[in-house]
Motif scaffolding. Structure first.
Motif, PDB file in Angstrom:
ATOM      1  N   LYS A  80      44.633  41.913  35.135  1.00 14.86           N
ATOM      2  CA  LYS A  80      45.985  41.460  34.570  1.00 14.86           C
ATOM      3  C   LYS A  80      46.794  40.303  35.484  1.00 14.86           C
ATOM      4  CE  LYS A  80      46.950  45.738  31.764  1.00 14.86           C
ATOM      5  NZ  LYS A  80      47.780  46.660  31.483  1.00 14.86           N
ATOM      6  N   GLN A  81      45.933  40.259  36.718  1.00 12.00           N
ATOM      7  CA  GLN A  81      46.686  39.458  37.688  1.00 12.00           C
ATOM      8  C   GLN A  81      45.808  38.249  38.143  1.00 12.00           C
ATOM      9  OE1 GLN A  81      46.978  42.948  40.003  1.00 12.00           O
ATOM     10  NE2 GLN A  81      49.268  42.725  40.219  1.00 12.00           N
ATOM     11  N   SER A  82      46.591  37.265  38.522  1.00 11.14           N
ATOM     12  CA  SER A  82      45.678  35.988  39.021  1.00 11.14           C
ATOM     13  C   SER A  82      45.235  36.174  40.289  1.00 11.14           C
ATOM     14  CB  SER A  82      46.776  34.697  39.050  1.00 11.14           C
ATOM     15  OG  SER A  82      47.795  35.162  40.234  1.00 11.14           O
ATOM     16  N   VAL A  83      44.162  35.405  40.571  1.00 15.51           N
ATOM     17  CA  VAL A  83      43.470  35.591  41.498  1.00 15.51           C
ATOM     18  C   VAL A  83      44.342  35.523  42.785  1.00 15.51           C
ATOM     19  CG1 VAL A  83      41.567  34.522  43.174  1.00 15.51           C
ATOM     20  CG2 VAL A  83      41.409  34.402  40.979  1.00 15.51           C
ATOM     21  N   GLU A  84      45.386  34.575  42.874  1.00 15.23           N
ATOM     22  CA  GLU A  84      46.216  34.412  43.896  1.00 15.23           C
ATOM     23  C   GLU A  84      47.128  35.863  44.202  1.00 15.23           C
ATOM     24  OE1 GLU A  84      45.178  30.724  42.576  1.00 15.23           O
ATOM     25  OE2 GLU A  84      46.010  32.226  41.461  1.00 15.23           O
ATOM     26  N   GLU A  85      47.636  36.292  43.023  1.00 13.14           N
ATOM     27  CA  GLU A  85      48.184  37.613  43.089  1.00 13.14           C
ATOM     28  C   GLU A  85      47.301  38.762  43.788  1.00 13.14           C
ATOM     29  OE1 GLU A  85      51.305  38.415  39.746  1.00 13.14           O
ATOM     30  OE2 GLU A  85      49.217  37.651  38.882  1.00 13.14           O
ATOM     31  N   LEU A  86      46.142  38.962  43.305  1.00 13.79           N
ATOM     32  CA  LEU A  86      45.134  39.742  43.776  1.00 13.79           C
ATOM     33  C   LEU A  86      44.790  39.751  45.218  1.00 13.79           C
ATOM     34  CD1 LEU A  86      42.730  41.950  42.952  1.00 13.79           C
ATOM     35  CD2 LEU A  86      41.359  40.120  42.741  1.00 13.79           C
ATOM     36  N   VAL A  87      44.611  38.509  45.678  1.00 10.83           N
ATOM     37  CA  VAL A  87      44.155  38.207  47.007  1.00 10.83           C
ATOM     38  C   VAL A  87      45.656  38.695  47.807  1.00 10.83           C
ATOM     39  CG1 VAL A  87      44.023  36.681  48.963  1.00 10.83           C
ATOM     40  CG2 VAL A  87      42.791  36.563  46.740  1.00 10.83           C
ATOM     41  N   LYS A  88      46.938  38.187  47.552  1.00 12.93           N
ATOM     42  CA  LYS A  88      48.298  38.722  48.223  1.00 12.93           C
ATOM     43  C   LYS A  88      48.429  40.052  48.323  1.00 12.93           C
ATOM     44  CE  LYS A  88      53.133  37.845  47.977  1.00 12.93           C
ATOM     45  NZ  LYS A  88      54.374  37.401  47.385  1.00 12.93           N
ATOM     46  N   ILE A  89      47.973  40.871  47.163  1.00 12.95           N
ATOM     47  CA  ILE A  89      48.192  42.182  47.173  1.00 12.95           C
ATOM     48  C   ILE A  89      47.122  42.858  48.128  1.00 12.95           C
ATOM     49  CG2 ILE A  89      48.310  44.269  45.710  1.00 12.95           C
ATOM     50  CD1 ILE A  89      49.530  42.827  43.462  1.00 12.95           C
ATOM     51  N   SER A  90      45.957  42.554  47.972  1.00 10.78           N
ATOM     52  CA  SER A  90      44.867  43.157  48.532  1.00 10.78           C
ATOM     53  C   SER A  90      45.151  42.830  50.377  1.00 10.78           C
ATOM     54  CB  SER A  90      43.568  42.419  48.461  1.00 10.78           C
ATOM     55  OG  SER A  90      43.363  42.730  46.740  1.00 10.78           O
ATOM     56  N   LYS A  91      45.383  41.776  50.507  1.00 20.22           N
ATOM     57  CA  LYS A  91      45.649  41.363  51.899  1.00 20.22           C
ATOM     58  C   LYS A  91      46.607  42.628  52.648  1.00 20.22           C
ATOM     59  CE  LYS A  91      47.183  37.737  55.214  1.00 20.22           C
ATOM     60  NZ  LYS A  91      47.599  36.322  55.306  1.00 20.22           N
TER      61      LYS A  91
END
Length: 207
Positions: free
Chosen positions: A16-27
């Motif tokens: 449900k999230q963009s790649v940008e959101e995914l990367v930001k949260i994962s980091k």
């Protein structure tokens, strides 16, 4: 450390999230996780490969990444493992072709768990243990069912489905090896605080 030897916190992307959101949260959350599952059914192989590159560039270790279904991408990008479901290639085939990958199998019954073990799965994701918004209308298998599976199947089992921090104690008392979380972290208002909460509860001593 090997996945078989310690308590595990698996976090699964929501689709449900963009790649940008995914990367930001994962980091921000990866220090608290043992495995980050990329469960993005709408992504192409190319999109998955690019996302893995971006996660690694952001500091997420390859040893904490798991790709759902796409064993070929998992192997080519040198991530830790692949998570297989009922729609995936046969576990024994994947294990034979990609022996370096840790293979997780998503199962929903004791019979499926037995079959996955027989075919060589390294660990199981079992659930949904509790009712969950991720699978509306789907009946929970319940904690008693989890106990039965853990006692019957020697392969490490990760519980999934409706697991909140205050339910982790109950889960770990069953003998399960850990828990897997989707929206409880990635869709939380404060993902890093949520990840810490799960981690803290998971690593409390079970009495």
């Amino acid at each position: 450390m090997e996945i078989e030897t310690r308590k595990q916190l698996h976090v699964i992307s929501t689709g449900k999230q963009s790649v940008e959101e995914l990367v930001k949260i994962s980091k921000s959350i990866y220090p608290y996780l043992d495995m980050l599952h990329l469960r993005e059914k709408q992504w192409t192989g190319k999109e998955m490969a690019v996302a893995i590159d971006r996660l690694v560039k952001a500091g997420v270790p390859l040893t904490k990444l798991c790709v759902n279904d796409r064993a070929d991408i998992a192997f080519m990008k040198h991530v830790r493992g692949v998570q297989l479901g009922h729609q995936s290639a046969d576990i024994s085939l994947v294990k034979s072709a990609f022996p370096s990958l840790k293979i997780g199998a998503s199962v929903h019954s004791l019979e499926e768990a037995q079959l996955a073990m027989d075919k060589g799965a390294d660990y199981l994701l079992y659930g949904n243990v509790y009712a969950t918004s991720s699978k509306p209308g789907k009946t929970a298998v319940g904690v008693a069912s989890l106990v039965n599976l853990v006692q019957s199947i020697p392969v490490p089992t990760i519980a999934i489905g409706g697991i909140t921090p205050n339910r982790i104690r109950e889960i770990m008392q069953t003998g399960a090896r850990g828990v897997a979380v989707l929206s409880g972290i990635f869709l939380s208002k404060d993902p890093i605080d949520s990840a810490r909460s799960y981690y803290k509860e998971l690593h409390k001593e079970v009495r």
